[in-house]
Design an enzyme around this catalytic site. Structure first.
Site, PDB file in Angstrom:
ATOM      1  N   ASP A 198       0.574  -0.318  14.698  1.00  0.00           N
ATOM      2  CA  ASP A 198       0.907   1.136  14.859  1.00  0.00           C
ATOM      3  C   ASP A 198       0.014   2.071  14.385  1.00  0.00           C
ATOM      4  O   ASP A 198      -0.163   3.127  14.777  1.00  0.00           O
ATOM      5  CB  ASP A 198       2.528   1.482  14.505  1.00  0.00           C
ATOM      6  CG  ASP A 198       3.420   0.518  15.232  1.00  0.00           C
ATOM      7  OD1 ASP A 198       3.130  -0.299  15.850  1.00  0.00           O
ATOM      8  OD2 ASP A 198       4.572   0.846  14.853  1.00  0.00           O
ATOM      9  N   ALA A 220       0.880  -1.131   0.103  1.00  0.00           N
ATOM     10  CA  ALA A 220      -0.048  -0.040  -0.039  1.00  0.00           C
ATOM     11  C   ALA A 220       0.832   1.255  -0.015  1.00  0.00           C
ATOM     12  O   ALA A 220       0.592   2.142  -0.825  1.00  0.00           O
ATOM     13  CB  ALA A 220      -0.879   0.157   1.092  1.00  0.00           C
ATOM     14  N   GLU A 257       9.795   3.919   6.783  1.00  0.00           N
ATOM     15  CA  GLU A 257       9.798   2.573   6.853  1.00  0.00           C
ATOM     16  C   GLU A 257      10.477   1.941   8.125  1.00  0.00           C
ATOM     17  O   GLU A 257      11.522   2.265   8.267  1.00  0.00           O
ATOM     18  CB  GLU A 257      10.274   1.727   5.835  1.00  0.00           C
ATOM     19  CG  GLU A 257      10.533   0.366   5.816  1.00  0.00           C
ATOM     20  CD  GLU A 257       9.117  -0.545   6.473  1.00  0.00           C
ATOM     21  OE1 GLU A 257       7.964  -0.338   5.861  1.00  0.00           O
ATOM     22  OE2 GLU A 257       9.289  -1.407   7.264  1.00  0.00           O
ATOM     23  N   ARG A 286     -11.540 -19.213   4.064  1.00  0.00           N
ATOM     24  CA  ARG A 286     -10.805 -19.127   5.125  1.00  0.00           C
ATOM     25  C   ARG A 286     -11.085 -19.751   6.453  1.00  0.00           C
ATOM     26  O   ARG A 286     -10.647 -20.412   7.305  1.00  0.00           O
ATOM     27  CB  ARG A 286      -9.748 -18.409   4.842  1.00  0.00           C
ATOM     28  CG  ARG A 286      -8.901 -18.129   3.667  1.00  0.00           C
ATOM     29  CD  ARG A 286      -8.070 -16.955   3.841  1.00  0.00           C
ATOM     30  NE  ARG A 286      -7.253 -17.195   2.382  1.00  0.00           N
ATOM     31  CZ  ARG A 286      -6.307 -16.191   1.865  1.00  0.00           C
ATOM     32  NH1 ARG A 286      -5.947 -15.224   2.857  1.00  0.00           N
ATOM     33  NH2 ARG A 286      -5.693 -16.358   0.944  1.00  0.00           N
ATOM     34  N   ALA A 306      -6.504  -9.074  -0.937  1.00  0.00           N
ATOM     35  CA  ALA A 306      -5.788  -7.954  -0.140  1.00  0.00           C
ATOM     36  C   ALA A 306      -4.617  -7.308  -0.989  1.00  0.00           C
ATOM     37  O   ALA A 306      -4.537  -6.158  -1.118  1.00  0.00           O
ATOM     38  CB  ALA A 306      -4.897  -8.780   1.093  1.00  0.00           C
TER      39      ALA A 306
END
Ligand code: ADP
Length: 638
Positions: A421, A158, A177, A477, A619
């Site tokens: 976070d 993303a 990052e 799932r 996803a």
């Protein structure tokens, strides 16, 4: 990768350190620390990394380690690379093995350290003493303050997508990052990207059971699906038309993708409350995924041509990078960022959003060495920190879907990085959250490590340790995970060796079992051979009939035939469906339902799209599609 470290500066440093330590010793009358002593020479040693043994060559003088070279390794590309540079550098610099591990590559770091320890032993040194010797605590550098049009937090799919897209929209970009390399969980995911592509579907052979799945939509009632009513109506018309024509090729449409995402996510929590995917978000994703996949191709991503289907995707509509996630996604996108003037700050953890007069205007972060970083965003901040699947405490706190979730459950996530976070920072800045109780367990987690094992349920069966099938392997799932938990968590995925398409090798191990006959396999797995044989014969007859009266499976791509392979699996924490509330423009919404100016979010940190259960393959579609939207809108101040 091979890394050589020049030892001259290190020897000088070691001498200075030994001298200064001796000087301290004199002042306090404490005994001077013992000087290392080695049999000078070059030794080869091995340590266990994440992907297998790591081999290093270490060169010693009589009293120092002068070079460390990683000469052989099979670590995951993109994850361990920084460790191959940093760990040898640290070992030589500090003449110690108690050096700091690389964030996001802990096991590879220990593999290198242990390989050097092996060399130290061969050179007659004391590896335990060197392991106990820690590197000195880092000294923070001077405070850093910078600004850019768009600040992106997190370098998974993303964040990378948002950065590329912001740069394409003429914004300056800084991406922060936490890890020593970009990639996040995206790097260790299946990498499969769902997008309804009717043209590609029409070139793909159909599996006969899918006709039944399509027919089942004709029985659904528009009155029951709220905002999805029009989509269902259109889908029914499409299906009727398809069924009246040639059905030898696969059918697909955006509407089918939307309705499968809806039904796949429609779930009830432990309090009996229903959740379903926000229609606008689902429609946005399913409508824009294909053009975004083509956008990735325009940047350099090369996909394997055939349609693919990860576990729990319910349909064959995914493509995966031909050469894996690092080559296909991470390298392509991060190179593009650098080439276009974006800045990537690694080993930098965002701690707090700066909010001024209700607008998010920047980020406070800290580097690994403690240096304080303040980043000002002229236009917007994009939160792309992923979910909280690596944070067990948070998972157990929010879980409202799994009854008695085993607190010892493992995870497919990169735990040091994926801690939720962004949700904490977002909420502190006033953001609302949604769907936090819904945690996806990945049924195909390796029983010993919890890591993603990969594959899908069309060509295999899942059996209990007693040798009995227990579920429709082609189900969602959560359905498979629930059934596995009811049968004691551990199960075996059994398939023909010729169908094998899981990740990793087919080599036997504590979790991979090969056999030429079912009797031999039953013996290896400690189960009754007759029970196993009966189950396999029964299943193969269902494949012939195209019908599974036991569990209702209707997509079968292979029988279970000799020789066999079985993999030991356990459900593992995978994806957290809940997160920050966003709209289709990737704006973050506050607890009163209003857009928070300057604040955007994309990917697993957001909620509302996948609802109670995410479809396999959605996803990757989500992170790149919504990352692209978030980056563009932040750049344009939209
Ligand atoms: P997504 O799939 O949504 O892109 P990923 O899990 O692939 O999410 O990536 C999220 C990235 O965000 C990871 O690389 C992770 O290290 C990074 N990250 C998480 N928390 C922080 C933080 N506080 N500051 C900077 N980066 C972060």
């Amino acid at each position: 990768m091979v890394k050589k470290v020049n030892g001259i500066a290190a020897i000088a440093l070691a001498v200075i350190m030994v001298l200064s330590m001796a000087a301290c010793g004199q002042q306090t009358n404490a005994p001077a620390p013992a000087k290392e002593s080695y049999k000078a020479g070059t030794y080869t040693g091995t340590g266990q990394g994440h992907g297998g043994p790591i081999q290093v060559k270490t060169t010693f003088t009589a009293d120092a380690i002068t070079t460390v070279e990683v000469v052989k390794q099979t670590e995951t590309q993109g994850i361990a690379d920084p460790a191959f540079t940093v760990i040898p550098d640290e070992i030589v610099k500090y003449q110690a093995l108690g050096v700091d591990t690389v964030t996001g590559a802990t096991l590879s770091s220990y593999g290198i350290i242990n390989a050097v320890a092996d060399c130290v032993k061969q050179a007659g040194g004391d590896s335990d003493a060197l392991k106990a010797k820690k590197q000195p605590a880092p000294t923070p550098g001077p405070d850093v303050e910078k600004s850019a049009d768009v600040i992106v937090i997190g370098g998974g799919g993303a964040g990378l997508s948002a950065s590329v897209s912001a740069l394409q929209n003429k914004a300056s970009v800084i991406l922060v990052e936490k890890g020593a390399a970009v990639g996040g969980n995206t790097l260790v995911s299946g990498g499969v990207w769902n997008a309804a592509d009717p043209e590609l579907a029409a070139k793909t052979p159909n599996d006969k059971g899918r006709i039944e799945t399509l027919k089942s939509f004709l029985d659904k009632n528009e009155k029951d699906v709220g905002d999805y009513a029009e989509t269902l109506k259109t889908l029914k018309a499409q299906i009727r038309k398809y069924l009246a024509g040639d059905t030898s090729k696969l059918f697909d449409s955006t509407e089918l993708h939307i309705m499968q995402t809806y039904y796949g996510g429609l779930r009830q929590d432990l309090d009996g409350k229903w959740i379903s995917g926000n229609f606008e978000l689902v429609k946005n994703l399913c409508t824009k995924s294909l053009e975004t996949r083509k956008w990735a191709e325009s940047l350099g991503t090369v996909f394997a041509p055939a349609l693919n289907e990860p576990i729990g995707s319910l349909w064959k509509r995914a493509l995966a990078p031909a050469k894996g996630n690092f080559e296909g996604y991470i390298k392509v996108f991060s190179n593009n960022i650098i080439k276009n003037g974006g800045e990537i700050m690694l080993d930098t953890t965002a701690k707090e959003l700066i909010v001024e007069n209700g607008r998010v205007t920047g980020v406070k972060a800290v580097k690994k060495d403690g240096t304080k970083v303040t980043l000002h965003a002229n236009k917007g901040v994009v939160m792309a920190t992923g979910g909280f699947g690596g944070n067990k405490e948070m998972v157990l706190k929010y879980n409202n879907y799994w009854k008695d979730l085993n607190p010892k459950i493992l995870t497919t996530n990169r735990e040091t990085l994926i801690q939720g976070d962004g949700i904490v920072m977002g909420e502190k800045a006033g953001a609302a959250v949604t769907g936090m109780g819904f945690i996806q367990l990945m049924p195909l987690g390796w029983a010993n490590t919890g890591e993603l094992a990969g594959g899908n349920g069309s060509y295999c069966i899942y059996i209990t340790p007693q040798g009995k099938r227990f579920v429709n392997e082609y189900a969602e799932r959560d359905v498979i995970s629930k059934a596995a938990i009811e049968h004691g968590e551990l199960f075996y995925e059994l398939q023909s060796q010729k169908s094998f398409m899981g990740f990793g090798t087919i080599e036997e191990s504590s979790v991979v079992f090969k056999a030429d006959t079912l009797e031999e396999l039953a013996k290896k797995l400690g189960m009754d051979a007759n029970t196993l044989t009966q189950e396999v014969n029964k299943y193969n007859s269902y494949v012939d009939a195209g019908k599974d009266p036991d569990f209702g499976k209707n997509v079968f791509t292979a029988k279970i035939e000799a020789p066999y392979v079985a993999r030991a699996m356990k459900p593992s924490i995978h994806h957290t469906m809940g997160g920050l509330v966003v709209d289709v423009d990737a704006h973050v919404i506050d607890t009163k339902g209003k857009v928070i100016p300057g604040f955007y979010a994309a990917g697993e940190v957001t909620g509302g799209l996948h609802a109670g259960n995410r479809l396999g393959g959605n996803a990757i579609a989500d992170i790149f599609t919504n990352g692209r939207i978030a980056g563009a809108n932040a750049a344009l101040g939209k």
